[in-house]
Design a protein around this motif. Structure first.
Motif, PDB file in Angstrom:
ATOM      1  N   PHE A 620       0.843  -1.187   0.000  1.00 38.10           N
ATOM      2  CA  PHE A 620       0.000   0.000   0.000  1.00 38.10           C
ATOM      3  C   PHE A 620       0.881   1.241   0.000  1.00 38.10           C
ATOM      4  N   ASP A 621       0.315   2.406  -0.325  1.00 43.54           N
ATOM      5  CA  ASP A 621       0.900   3.736  -0.185  1.00 43.54           C
ATOM      6  C   ASP A 621      -0.086   4.581   0.594  1.00 43.54           C
ATOM      7  N   LEU A 622       0.434   5.743   1.143  1.00 48.25           N
ATOM      8  CA  LEU A 622      -0.468   6.610   1.901  1.00 48.25           C
ATOM      9  C   LEU A 622      -0.083   8.068   1.665  1.00 48.25           C
ATOM     10  N   SER A 623      -1.034   8.956   2.004  1.00 49.61           N
ATOM     11  CA  SER A 623      -0.797  10.402   1.934  1.00 49.61           C
ATOM     12  C   SER A 623      -1.525  11.066   3.091  1.00 49.61           C
ATOM     13  N   ILE A 624      -0.913  12.261   3.579  1.00 50.15           N
ATOM     14  CA  ILE A 624      -1.479  12.976   4.726  1.00 50.15           C
ATOM     15  C   ILE A 624      -1.991  14.308   4.242  1.00 50.15           C
ATOM     16  N   ASP A 625      -3.243  14.625   4.577  1.00 53.00           N
ATOM     17  CA  ASP A 625      -3.851  15.889   4.187  1.00 53.00           C
ATOM     18  C   ASP A 625      -3.314  16.986   5.099  1.00 53.00           C
ATOM     19  N   SER A 626      -2.739  18.069   4.515  1.00 51.45           N
ATOM     20  CA  SER A 626      -2.082  19.126   5.294  1.00 51.45           C
ATOM     21  C   SER A 626      -3.064  19.972   6.075  1.00 51.45           C
ATOM     22  N   CYS A 627      -4.304  19.966   5.662  1.00 56.34           N
ATOM     23  CA  CYS A 627      -5.310  20.780   6.349  1.00 56.34           C
ATOM     24  C   CYS A 627      -5.972  20.011   7.481  1.00 56.34           C
ATOM     25  N   SER A 628      -6.439  18.762   7.137  1.00 57.04           N
ATOM     26  CA  SER A 628      -7.193  18.011   8.148  1.00 57.04           C
ATOM     27  C   SER A 628      -6.325  17.057   8.926  1.00 57.04           C
ATOM     28  N   GLY A 629      -5.161  16.725   8.380  1.00 52.49           N
ATOM     29  CA  GLY A 629      -4.309  15.740   9.009  1.00 52.49           C
ATOM     30  C   GLY A 629      -4.758  14.305   8.750  1.00 52.49           C
ATOM     31  N   GLN A 630      -5.815  14.102   7.878  1.00 53.37           N
ATOM     32  CA  GLN A 630      -6.292  12.747   7.580  1.00 53.37           C
ATOM     33  C   GLN A 630      -5.290  12.023   6.686  1.00 53.37           C
ATOM     34  N   ILE A 631      -5.168  10.677   7.019  1.00 54.45           N
ATOM     35  CA  ILE A 631      -4.300   9.809   6.221  1.00 54.45           C
ATOM     36  C   ILE A 631      -5.205   8.967   5.316  1.00 54.45           C
ATOM     37  N   THR A 632      -4.940   9.011   4.019  1.00 50.66           N
ATOM     38  CA  THR A 632      -5.652   8.161   3.047  1.00 50.66           C
ATOM     39  C   THR A 632      -4.660   7.207   2.434  1.00 50.66           C
ATOM     40  N   PHE A 633      -5.174   6.022   2.068  1.00 45.89           N
ATOM     41  CA  PHE A 633      -4.332   4.947   1.552  1.00 45.89           C
ATOM     42  C   PHE A 633      -4.667   4.684   0.096  1.00 45.89           C
ATOM     43  N   HIS A 634      -3.648   4.361  -0.682  1.00 49.32           N
ATOM     44  CA  HIS A 634      -3.845   4.053  -2.112  1.00 49.32           C
ATOM     45  C   HIS A 634      -2.813   3.022  -2.500  1.00 49.32           C
ATOM     46  N   SER A 635      -2.972   2.557  -3.791  1.00 46.58           N
ATOM     47  CA  SER A 635      -2.130   1.452  -4.297  1.00 46.58           C
ATOM     48  C   SER A 635      -2.214   0.248  -3.369  1.00 46.58           C
ATOM     49  N   VAL A 636      -3.420   0.032  -2.808  1.00 43.50           N
ATOM     50  CA  VAL A 636      -3.630  -1.110  -1.909  1.00 43.50           C
ATOM     51  C   VAL A 636      -3.775  -2.362  -2.754  1.00 43.50           C
ATOM     52  N   THR A 637      -3.347  -3.492  -2.232  1.00 41.83           N
ATOM     53  CA  THR A 637      -3.403  -4.778  -2.931  1.00 41.83           C
ATOM     54  C   THR A 637      -4.785  -4.993  -3.549  1.00 41.83           C
ATOM     55  N   ASP A 638      -4.750  -5.379  -4.844  1.00 39.21           N
ATOM     56  CA  ASP A 638      -6.010  -5.631  -5.563  1.00 39.21           C
ATOM     57  C   ASP A 638      -6.559  -7.014  -5.244  1.00 39.21           C
ATOM     58  N   ASN A 639      -7.920  -7.104  -5.244  1.00 37.19           N
ATOM     59  CA  ASN A 639      -8.652  -8.377  -5.311  1.00 37.19           C
ATOM     60  C   ASN A 639      -8.350  -9.319  -4.160  1.00 37.19           C
ATOM     61  N   ALA A 640      -7.968  -8.778  -3.005  1.00 35.91           N
ATOM     62  CA  ALA A 640      -7.860  -9.645  -1.830  1.00 35.91           C
ATOM     63  C   ALA A 640      -9.253  -9.859  -1.271  1.00 35.91           C
ATOM     64  N   VAL A 641      -9.435 -10.970  -0.564  1.00 36.11           N
ATOM     65  CA  VAL A 641     -10.747 -11.275  -0.004  1.00 36.11           C
ATOM     66  C   VAL A 641     -10.963 -10.477   1.277  1.00 36.11           C
ATOM     67  N   THR A 642      -9.927 -10.369   2.112  1.00 36.40           N
ATOM     68  CA  THR A 642     -10.049  -9.617   3.364  1.00 36.40           C
ATOM     69  C   THR A 642      -8.844  -8.687   3.505  1.00 36.40           C
ATOM     70  N   TYR A 643      -9.079  -7.574   4.237  1.00 39.86           N
ATOM     71  CA  TYR A 643      -8.023  -6.587   4.539  1.00 39.86           C
ATOM     72  C   TYR A 643      -8.059  -6.327   6.048  1.00 39.86           C
ATOM     73  N   GLU A 644      -6.879  -6.391   6.684  1.00 37.96           N
ATOM     74  CA  GLU A 644      -6.788  -6.140   8.135  1.00 37.96           C
ATOM     75  C   GLU A 644      -5.703  -5.062   8.354  1.00 37.96           C
ATOM     76  N   TRP A 645      -6.149  -3.863   8.795  1.00 39.29           N
ATOM     77  CA  TRP A 645      -5.238  -2.734   9.035  1.00 39.29           C
ATOM     78  C   TRP A 645      -4.994  -2.599  10.551  1.00 39.29           C
ATOM     79  N   ASP A 646      -3.738  -2.283  10.835  1.00 41.48           N
ATOM     80  CA  ASP A 646      -3.345  -1.920  12.221  1.00 41.48           C
ATOM     81  C   ASP A 646      -2.570  -0.608  12.098  1.00 41.48           C
ATOM     82  N   PHE A 647      -3.190   0.496  12.668  1.00 41.24           N
ATOM     83  CA  PHE A 647      -2.584   1.818  12.464  1.00 41.24           C
ATOM     84  C   PHE A 647      -1.500   2.149  13.486  1.00 41.24           C
ATOM     85  N   GLY A 648      -1.225   1.230  14.385  1.00 42.24           N
ATOM     86  CA  GLY A 648      -0.135   1.442  15.358  1.00 42.24           C
ATOM     87  C   GLY A 648      -0.527   2.320  16.517  1.00 42.24           C
TER      88      GLY A 648
END
Length: 782
Positions: A620-648
C-alpha cells in the motif's frame, strides 16, 4: 245462333287450313318387347291426318338405335305391316262424327338383335311436320316429332318390354263437355305403372323432314304457345290423369287442334326401368244439342259398402240408373248423383241412361265400373338412432285384401321414393312431415303422415397452438352446432366449457392425446382428438473446483436437455463452452451464472456464488492531508478477499481504503494483512511520522481604491495553506448583491457591478466555507 256460328267458323277453318298446305303428322308411339336371346320385337305406331296431310306414311321408315353415349349403333329399315283408319266415335247416336276429321294409323313391326350394353339404348323414329292448324304449339310449322323408347341398363333389367297403351286415343272431343278417356296401358313383365301428362318431343324439320337415320339424341320437347302449357293443354278445366289408372279428364273450352302427351313409366322393385310416350293431336269440336251420358268411372268405395256416384252427363233432362246389384231388382234411381249400398265387396257395373230433352232417340247410355273394396290402412314404423340423420322407414300398411303393392313416400325434404321400405339420410336438421301413400289395389290408397325430428348433430373441431417453453397448449374450439364442450387433456378433465379458447399447462413432458367432446342442446355429441408432444425442458446446473490459493476455477456442467450454453463468470468475462475453466483476477464470492438453451429454444438459468481465495501480495501507499491531518491509503493490494489494518495507535480497520487521523504527533507503524484467515495470507507495514497540520490563514482587505491608478485597484482575499474553497458575496447598503464568486481565493473584484461601477461607500461581504462563514465590511474609495 251463337253456337251455330262457332260450328261454321270451326269447320271453315279446317277447310281453309286444308287449302293452305298443312302437313300430316298427328301422333305416334314406339314399343318394344324382349323375346329372349337378345332379340326384340319393335312396333312403331304413327298417326297421320288423311285430310290435311300432304305426305303419306314413310314406307320404309328409318329407325335408329343409339347407345348411352348417344352414338348410332344400328339403323333399321322398317316397312308398314298394317294400315287403317281410326274411327271417329262418340258414345251417342245423336251426333254424326265430323266428316272433316280423318286419321290413319300405320304400324311397323320388325325383329332386331340388340346386345346388352352399359347404360342401355334408345330406339328412335323422327318425322316432320305437324299440322299448321295446331293452336297450342309454338312455331308449329317447323316442329316435327320424335318417337322413342328406352331399353334399360342390363343391371336394372336383364330383359324388359316397355308398356303398351290399350286403346287408340279419340280423334275428337266436345267443347265445353266433360272428356273422360281410359289411357291405361299393360306391361308384359308385370311391372308397376305410373301415368303422367308429359311434353311431346320435337324432331326433324322442314329442311330434313325424314332424317335417315334419325338425328342423334338428346331430343328437345315441343314448346307450348302461351297461355298453354303441360298444366293447361286445352284451356278450360285442365287436362289431368290418374297416375294409378291412366284415366284422363278435362273440360276444354276452346275449339281447335291441340297436341298433348301421355307418358306411362314402369318401375320394377321400386326402381324406374323405362317409359312409353304417346304424342297425339286431338280436335276439340262443337257438339250441339247432343246428350252425352257420362259416369265418373270407376266409382270406388273404400271400406264402405255404399258407393256415391258422380254424374258427368251433358245436356240431359233426366236420368235412369241401374246399379248392377244382382241381389235385388230395385237397384235403380233417377237422382242425378245417387248412392247405393251394395251387399258385399266386389266389382259391379252400373248403367246410366241420360234422357234427351228433345228426342228420346237421342238418349245416351253408358256404363261404369264400380269397385266396392275393403278398407286399407297406410302405416309405417320409423327406426332412428338418436342424433343420427339416418332414418329407416318400414311399411306396415294393412288391409283385408292383403299387404301393400304400391308405395309413394314423401320424405318432407323433396325426396320421393316408390319402394316398400326406405332408408333416408337428411341433410339439414329440422322437423319433417313424412307421408306414405300405399295400397294393394289401384283404387283405395291410404295416406299416413308422421313427423320426424332430425336433431342438429354437433361437429367437433379444434386447433392447437403449443408454447413449448411454457409447456402450455392453447386450444381453439371451432365446433358447429354445439352448446358446451368437454376437454380431456389426459392429465385433467374440464366439463361444460362454453369458452372457445383455453390454455392448459402441463407439469411434465410427454405425448398427450387431447380429446374434445362437443355437446349440442339436444344432447347429441361428437368428438375429435389431437396428439401434442410436450418436450422436456432444459435444466441448468453446474459445480466448480479450485485449488487452494489459485485463481484458476474449473466449471463442470451438470445441465440436461440443452444444446447451447452461456456462462457469465461474474467478472465481465463469458464463455459458450460446455465445461469451461476460467482464471480470475478477483477472488471471494463471485456470482457465476449459466444459461442453457434446449433444441426448442427454451432456456433455463442458474446463478451461484463461487467462493475462493487466491494468493495476493500485500502492499500500500499513503498520503497525509495538510489541512485536516487525515491519512488516506492508495495502491492497496487488488482483489484480496479480506483486509486487516493496524494503524499502530491501537485502532484497526477492515476496509480496503480506510481513512485515519492520529490524535497526536509521533511515529507510527501502519501494517496491512490480506487474506489473513486463509493459507493465502500476506502482510506489509511501514513507519509513518505524523505532525499535526498548521491550518490555513486568510487576509481580507478592509478597503480598496478602484480608480485605475494601478495602486490598490482591486479587492482580493489572500489564502495561505488553503484547505477549502470559499464563496464570496458583496452587498450594498440595501442588501443587493453587487459581486459574487464561488472561489474567493482565486478571484478578485474591481469594484464593478452588473449595472456599472459602484459608488464610494461601505459594503458588506459574506464569506462562506465548509467550516462556517465570516462577515465584514469593505470601504470603496474613489
Amino acid at each position: 245462333m251463337t253456337f251455330l256460328i262457332r260450328i261454321l267458323l270451326f269447320f271453315s277453318c279446317l277447310i281453309l287450313y286444308t287449302k293452305s298446305g298443312a302437313t300430316h303428322i298427328v301422333g305416334g308411339e314406339l314399343n318394344y318387347r324382349s323375346i329372349g336371346s337378345n332379340l326384340y320385337e319393335v312396333k312403331l305406331t304413327v298417326y297421320r291426318d288423311c285430310i290435311n296431310g300432304q305426305a303419306q306414311f314413310d314406307n320404309p321408315a328409318s329407325i335408329g338405335i343409339f347407345d348411352a353415349n348417344n352414338m348410332l349403333v344400328s339403323s333399321v329399315t322398317a316397312y308398314i305391316t298394317n294400315q287403317q283408319n281410326v274411327p271417329n266415335v262418340i258414345n251417342t247416336p245423336c251426333l254424326i262424327p265430323p266428316t272433316n276429321i280423318c286419321y290413319e294409323v300405320a304400324t311397323y313391326e320388325f325383329t332386331t338383335p340388340i346386345t346388352p350394353s352399359t347404360g342401355g339404348y334408345q330406339i328412335v323414329y323422327q318425322r316432320c311436320c305437324r299440322n299448321n292448324t295446331i293452336i297450342n304449339v309454338a312455331n308449329v310449322a317447323s316442329t316435327g316429332a320424335t318417337y322413342n323408347a328406352g331399353i334399360p341398363d342390363p343391371t336394372l333389367a336383364a330383359e324388359n318390354s316397355n308398356p303398351v297403351f290399350r286403346n287408340w286415343p279419340p280423334t275428337f272431343i266436345c267443347v265445353d263437355a266433360p272428356f273422360v278417356f281410359d289411357h291405361s296401358a299393360f306391361d308384359y313383365d308385370g311391372d308397376s305403372l305410373v301415368y303422367e301428362i308429359c311434353l311431346p318431343l320435337s324432331g326433324a324439320d322442314r329442311s330434313t323432314p325424314q332424317p335417315q337415320p334419325p338425328n342423334n339424341p338428346p331430343y328437345a320437347p315441343i314448346q307450348y304457345l302461351a297461355p298453354y302449357s303441360v298444366n293447361n293443354v286445352f284451356g278450360g278445366t285442365p287436362l289431368t290423369i290418374d297416375q294409378r289408372t291412366g284415366i284422363i279428364k278435362a273440360i276444354p273450352n276452346a275449339l281447335g287442334q291441340f297436341v298433348y302427351g301421355v307418358c306411362v313409366k314402369e318401375f320394377r322393385n321400386g326402381v324406374f326401368i323405362s317409359a312409353t310416350r304417346r304424342d297425339f293431336q286431338v280436335n276439340v269440336v262443337p257438339c250441339p244439342t247432343i246428350t252425352v251420358a257420362s259416369i265418373f268411372s270407376p266409382t270406388v268405395s273404400c271400406g264402405n259398402l255404399t258407393a256415391s256416384f258422380t254424374n258427368n252427363s251433358y245436356n240431359a233432362a233426366s236420368y235412369t240408373w241401374d246399379f248392377g246389384d244382382l241381389t235385388t231388382g230395385s237397384d235403380t234411381s233417377s237422382v242425378r248423383n245417387p248412392a247405393w249400398a251394395y251387399p258385399d265387396t266386389g266389382r259391379y257395373v252400373a248403367t246410366l241412361i241420360a234422357h234427351s230433352s228433345m228426342d228420346p232417340s237421342c238418349d245416351d247410355t253408358t256404363t261404369g265400373e264400380v269397385f266396392i273394396l275393403p278398407a286399407f290402412f297406410a302405416d309405417f314404423s320409423i327406426l332412428n338412432t338418436r342424433c343420427s340423420p339416418e332414418f329407416i322407414f318400414s311399411d306396415g300398411s294393412f288391409g283385408i285384401g292383403g299387404i301393400s303393392n304400391y308405395w309413394k313416400w314423401n320424405m318432407g325434404d323433396g325426396s320421393i321414393f316408390n319402394s316398400m321400405n326406405v332408408s333416408h339420410t337428411y341433410v339439414q336438421p329440422g322437423i319433417y312431415e313424412v307421408s306414405l301413400i300405399s295400397s294393394n289395389d289401384p283404387y283405395c290408397p291410404d295416406t299416413l303422415t308422421k313427423s320426424v325430428s332430425v336433431l342438429p348433430v354437433p361437429e367437433s373441431e379444434f386447433t392447437t397452438e403449443l408454447d413449448t417453453c411454457a409447456q402450455e397448449v392453447k386450444v381453439r374450439d371451432f365446433s358447429r352446432n354445439a352448446s358446451v364442450s368437454h376437454w380431456n387433456f389426459r392429465d385433467n378433465w374440464l366439463f361444460d366449457v362454453r369458452e372457445t379458447e383455453l390454455i392448459h399447462a402441463y407439469n411434465a413432458e410427454g405425448v398427450y392425446q387431447i380429446m374434445h367432446v362437443s355437446v349440442s342442446d339436444s344432447g347429441c355429441v361428437d368428438s375429435s382428438s389431437f396428439a401434442v408432444d410436450i418436450p422436456p425442458l432444459p435444466d441448468a446446473a453446474f459445480r466448480h473446483a479450485v485449488r487452494d490459493c489459485d485463481s484458476l476455477v474449473e466449471f463442470f456442467n451438470l445441465s440436461s436437455n440443452a444444446v447451447m450454453y452461456e456462462w457469465d463468470f461474474g467478472d465481465g468475462n463469458v464463455s459458450t463452452q460446455f465445461s469451461p475453466s476460467h482464471t480470475y483476477s478477483v477472488a471471494g464470492n463471485i456470482p457465476v451464472s449459466l444459461t442453457v438453451t434446449s433444441p426448442h429454444s427454451c432456456t433455463d438459468f442458474i446463478l451461484k456464488d463461487v467462493f475462493f481465495i487466491s494468493y495476493k501480495e500485500a502492499g500500500f501507499d499513503l498520503s497525509i492531508d495538510s489541512c485536516s491531518g487525515q491519512i488516506t491509503f492508495h495502491s492497496v493490494t487488488d482483489n484480496a478477499v479480506t483486509y486487516e489494518w493496524d494503524f499502530g495507535d491501537g485502532r484497526t480497520s477492515e476496509l480496503r481504503y480506510p481513512v485515519h487521523t492520529f490524535n497526536k504527533d509521533g511515529t507510527y507503524e501502519i501494517s496491512l494483512k490480506v487474506n489473513g484467515k486463509s493459507a493465502c495470507a500476506d502482510s506489509a507495514s511501514r513507519l509513518t511520522v505524523y505532525e499535526s497540520p498548521l491550518g490555513e490563514t486568510l487576509f481580507i482587505p478592509n478597503s480598496f481604491t478602484p480608480n485605475g491608478d494601478g495602486i490598490n485597484d482591486i479587492f482580493k482575499i489572500s489564502v495561505y495553506r488553503p484547505c477549502e474553497t470559499y464563496n464570496l458575496q458583496v452587498f450594498n447598503r440595501w442588501g443587493k448583491i453587487v459581486y459574487e464568486t464561488a472561489d474567493a481565493a482565486s478571484a478578485f473584484w474591481d469594484g464593478s457591478a452588473e449595472d456599472g461601477q459602484i459608488q464610494s461607500g461601505v459594503y458588506v461581504y459574506l464569506l462562506k466555507g465548509s467550516a462556517g462563514e465570516k462577515k465584514g465590511t469593505i470601504t470603496v474609495i474613489r
